[in-house]
Motif scaffolding. Sequence first.
Motif, mmCIF file in Angstrom:
data_model
loop_
_atom_site.group_PDB
_atom_site.id
_atom_site.type_symbol
_atom_site.label_atom_id
_atom_site.label_comp_id
_atom_site.label_asym_id
_atom_site.label_seq_id
_atom_site.Cartn_x
_atom_site.Cartn_y
_atom_site.Cartn_z
ATOM 1 N N VAL A 154 0.834 -1.203 0.000
ATOM 2 C CA VAL A 154 0.000 0.000 0.000
ATOM 3 C C VAL A 154 0.867 1.252 0.000
ATOM 4 O O VAL A 154 0.644 2.191 -0.788
ATOM 5 N N LEU A 155 1.869 1.284 0.867
ATOM 6 C CA LEU A 155 2.702 2.485 0.955
ATOM 7 C C LEU A 155 3.564 2.672 -0.285
ATOM 8 O O LEU A 155 3.895 3.810 -0.649
ATOM 9 N N SER A 156 3.931 1.578 -0.946
ATOM 10 C CA SER A 156 4.736 1.704 -2.165
ATOM 11 C C SER A 156 3.974 2.446 -3.262
ATOM 12 O O SER A 156 4.577 3.070 -4.139
ATOM 13 N N LYS A 157 2.649 2.381 -3.213
ATOM 14 C CA LYS A 157 1.828 3.090 -4.199
ATOM 15 C C LYS A 157 1.851 4.603 -3.957
ATOM 16 O O LYS A 157 1.427 5.382 -4.819
ATOM 17 N N HIS A 158 2.315 5.006 -2.786
ATOM 18 C CA HIS A 158 2.361 6.430 -2.428
ATOM 19 C C HIS A 158 3.801 6.892 -2.253
ATOM 20 O O HIS A 158 4.063 7.896 -1.578
ATOM 21 N N LYS A 159 4.718 6.179 -2.852
ATOM 22 C CA LYS A 159 6.148 6.427 -2.647
ATOM 23 C C LYS A 159 6.536 7.882 -2.890
ATOM 24 O O LYS A 159 7.248 8.493 -2.085
ATOM 25 N N LYS A 160 6.089 8.463 -3.968
ATOM 26 C CA LYS A 160 6.502 9.815 -4.326
ATOM 27 C C LYS A 160 6.029 10.855 -3.311
ATOM 28 O O LYS A 160 6.697 11.867 -3.086
ATOM 29 N N SER A 161 4.892 10.599 -2.699
ATOM 30 C CA SER A 161 4.339 11.587 -1.771
ATOM 31 C C SER A 161 4.777 11.375 -0.326
ATOM 32 O O SER A 161 4.512 12.219 0.535
ATOM 33 N N LEU A 162 5.452 10.257 -0.056
ATOM 34 C CA LEU A 162 5.865 9.965 1.323
ATOM 35 C C LEU A 162 7.061 10.825 1.711
ATOM 36 O O LEU A 162 7.978 11.051 0.919
ATOM 37 N N SER A 163 7.047 11.285 2.949
ATOM 38 C CA SER A 163 8.161 12.067 3.482
ATOM 39 C C SER A 163 8.983 11.189 4.410
ATOM 40 O O SER A 163 8.588 10.951 5.553
ATOM 41 N N GLY A 164 10.106 10.687 3.928
ATOM 42 C CA GLY A 164 10.946 9.857 4.770
ATOM 43 C C GLY A 164 11.125 8.453 4.231
ATOM 44 O O GLY A 164 10.893 8.183 3.047
ATOM 45 N N THR A 165 11.516 7.551 5.111
ATOM 46 C CA THR A 165 11.835 6.181 4.730
ATOM 47 C C THR A 165 11.146 5.198 5.677
ATOM 48 O O THR A 165 11.093 5.438 6.891
ATOM 49 N N VAL A 166 10.621 4.123 5.111
ATOM 50 C CA VAL A 166 10.024 3.047 5.917
ATOM 51 C C VAL A 166 10.860 1.790 5.726
ATOM 52 O O VAL A 166 11.125 1.375 4.594
ATOM 53 N N TYR A 167 11.274 1.196 6.832
ATOM 54 C CA TYR A 167 12.011 -0.059 6.809
ATOM 55 C C TYR A 167 11.070 -1.179 7.244
ATOM 56 O O TYR A 167 10.505 -1.127 8.345
ATOM 57 N N PHE A 168 10.899 -2.157 6.398
ATOM 58 C CA PHE A 168 10.067 -3.310 6.740
ATOM 59 C C PHE A 168 10.991 -4.433 7.202
ATOM 60 O O PHE A 168 11.655 -5.079 6.395
ATOM 61 N N VAL A 169 11.046 -4.616 8.513
ATOM 62 C CA VAL A 169 11.945 -5.599 9.115
ATOM 63 C C VAL A 169 11.174 -6.885 9.377
ATOM 64 O O VAL A 169 10.261 -6.917 10.211
ATOM 65 N N PHE A 170 11.525 -7.921 8.637
ATOM 66 C CA PHE A 170 10.945 -9.245 8.857
ATOM 67 C C PHE A 170 11.965 -10.043 9.658
ATOM 68 O O PHE A 170 13.042 -10.379 9.167
#
Length: 434
Positions: A152-168
């Motif tokens: 879901v967040l990848s679809k909003h990549k351009k508008s996101l402010s910052g970085t999300v780390y998905f730690v599995f």
Amino acid sequence: MKKLISILTCLIISTTICFSQGTNPESKNAKPGVIDQSIKIETDQIFNKLIDIRRDLHENPELAGKEMRTQKIIAQYLVNLGLDVDTNVYGHAVVGILKGGKSGKKIVWRSDMDALPNDFADPVAFKSKTKGVQHGCGHDVHMAIGLGIAEVLSKHKKSLSGTVYFVFQPEEETFIGAKGMINDGLFSKIHPDEIYGLHVSATAVGQITVKPNEMFAYQKRIRIQLKKEVSADAAKALSNKIYSTLARATEGSKPWDLQNVVDTKIGIGSPNTIYKDYLIMDQSFTNYAKNDTRFLEAYIYETNLSNVKNIIPKVRQVIEDSGYKEQLLSISYIQDNPTVINDEKLTNSAIKTLERIYGNDVVKTDYGQVPYFNDDFCYFQQKIPGVYFILGGSNFAKGVIAMNHAPNFQVDEECIRIGVKCFSSLVVERLSKN
């Protein structure tokens, strides 16, 4: 979620108890923004795919340290989303990196990966294909939610402010995976400001439960060593005295009985919960002799940190008052894990955000601390502030009870939709906060 005693393996939850029902996080008082409305639509679009992934992971569970297939599936999924993927952190861990189009905060969403060594009754059609291994704690659900948030967040990549780390994270059930990732340099590769995660539980589907500070009781396993001249019967009598002296709970309550956790009157969601201000311990200590030493061992669960330091001195005093001062060799903890402690500021902010977007009834206050369970998420929280949520997975009307580590553990998969939707919105909101 780590379970420390075997009593839960035979726990049966009675659906005749008065349970609170879950709510759909789309209340009339909700005020979702444009991006939240997009998140809802996008979550619905991938929901069936996430169910398929969850069921595939459920059919193919892997124990701690053996999450090879799981790692490949997760890594490929994240690569397909266009994320940078690192599988060289620790064991079979996967770190997906989603860089927004604008600079800003760095946030971790953590999901655990490993399954349980058990062969409990599993009433679903997509049963484990691996004998003696089972996703009986819901980590398959956690991974599906983590992948869903990433998509879901990848679809909003351009508008996101910052970085999300998905730690599995692998090896949660053995309580070593989080520490292993940290020791192998996770936070020298990434430098997050906040961390979030969840665990599916027996509360009602649609319900998110959280509180600041301790989510679980402090867990200890104590070992008392006496001279072998102390007989087994005498040691048993001594352990009974230790139990009667130290054990503490609200009069008439039974916080050791987990079928009460979701009860509306005395469960963790009630201000009158029995799951606060207690010390419970094994009434029957492990009692054995080896070489020239008599051993007594028991698990202890205490809600109040200030009381923890007094446990061993109190045990020592009981032993000495019972006439065994000369026979006492040592008292120590042989298991002494930290517990999940939610950052107060971030927790309160998360509650306000979720309630504003999805309504006042989506979050239920946790008034207690559950015994027996814990999560090595606590090691991440020692490094960066974070929040750990309980996500309801039970549907009592359908007989679906998400009691972790118990026979017939089931999850209403609607919790996947709710988790992706709510926590995608939360991450977006947190990224926008300086």
